[in-house]
Design a protein around this motif. Structure first.
Motif, PDB file in Angstrom:
ATOM      1  N   MET A  31      -4.838   7.747  11.130  1.00 43.72           N
ATOM      2  CA  MET A  31      -5.466   6.520  10.643  1.00 43.72           C
ATOM      3  C   MET A  31      -5.054   6.246   9.203  1.00 43.72           C
ATOM      4  N   VAL A  32      -4.967   7.296   8.402  1.00 43.85           N
ATOM      5  CA  VAL A  32      -4.530   7.140   7.012  1.00 43.85           C
ATOM      6  C   VAL A  32      -3.097   6.621   6.986  1.00 43.85           C
ATOM      7  N   ARG A  33      -2.224   7.196   7.811  1.00 44.99           N
ATOM      8  CA  ARG A  33      -0.824   6.740   7.865  1.00 44.99           C
ATOM      9  C   ARG A  33      -0.732   5.290   8.308  1.00 44.99           C
ATOM     10  N   GLN A  34      -1.504   4.930   9.338  1.00 40.02           N
ATOM     11  CA  GLN A  34      -1.473   3.557   9.838  1.00 40.02           C
ATOM     12  C   GLN A  34      -1.911   2.583   8.743  1.00 40.02           C
ATOM     13  N   LYS A  35      -2.987   2.913   8.044  1.00 41.86           N
ATOM     14  CA  LYS A  35      -3.484   2.045   6.965  1.00 41.86           C
ATOM     15  C   LYS A  35      -2.470   1.962   5.828  1.00 41.86           C
ATOM     16  N   LEU A  36      -1.843   3.086   5.515  1.00 40.75           N
ATOM     17  CA  LEU A  36      -0.813   3.118   4.480  1.00 40.75           C
ATOM     18  C   LEU A  36       0.318   2.153   4.825  1.00 40.75           C
ATOM     19  N   MET A  37       0.750   2.143   6.084  1.00 41.16           N
ATOM     20  CA  MET A  37       1.840   1.263   6.505  1.00 41.16           C
ATOM     21  C   MET A  37       1.388  -0.193   6.577  1.00 41.16           C
ATOM     22  N   GLU A  38       0.147  -0.426   6.982  1.00 44.73           N
ATOM     23  CA  GLU A  38      -0.368  -1.803   6.996  1.00 44.73           C
ATOM     24  C   GLU A  38      -0.406  -2.371   5.582  1.00 44.73           C
ATOM     25  N   ASP A  39      -0.892  -1.570   4.646  1.00 43.82           N
ATOM     26  CA  ASP A  39      -0.938  -2.023   3.244  1.00 43.82           C
ATOM     27  C   ASP A  39       0.462  -2.267   2.697  1.00 43.82           C
ATOM     28  N   LEU A  40       1.390  -1.366   3.020  1.00 55.06           N
ATOM     29  CA  LEU A  40       2.771  -1.551   2.567  1.00 55.06           C
ATOM     30  C   LEU A  40       3.363  -2.823   3.150  1.00 55.06           C
TER      31      LEU A  40
END
Length: 108
Positions: free
Chosen positions: A13-22
């Motif tokens: 979930m952290v990785r997914q959010k990181l990529m969404e923000d990027l």
């Protein structure tokens, strides 16, 4: 400590959010190239740290894991490196025509 990949839903979930923000940063007009490059660097570096930086994760080589696990005299530190240089990953992200989070994940 186990070098093998563990199911880590929170990490994913952290990785997914990181990529969404990027993806949002890369697709926003008016954001400078410097800010975009900093965001890409941050995302790349933090991608592998989600599951641990100092006590092993799935990306550690067997040699690094053995060194950490069996060498109690840690007068030096193991260096966090990427198999594919960040410069190459960053270039692929910048050149991709669709900067969606799913595309960025496939590059990283």
């Amino acid at each position: 400590m186990n070098r093998r990949k563990k199911e880590n839903l929170e990490g994913e979930m952290v990785r997914q959010k990181l990529m969404e923000d990027l993806s949002i940063i890369l697709n926003t007009d008016g954001v400078t190239e410097k800010v975009k490059n900093n965001a890409i660097n941050f995302a790349i570096y933090n991608w592998t740290e989600v599951e641990g930086k100092y006590e092993g994760n799935e990306y550690w080589s067997y040699a690094a894991y053995d060194e950490f696990a069996y060498n109690t005299n840690r007068a030096y530190k193991l260096v966090h490196e990427h198999i594919v240089p960040r410069k190459i990953i960053r270039g692929k992200i910048v050149k991709s025509s669709k900067k969606k989070s799913s595309v960025i994940i496939s590059v990283i």
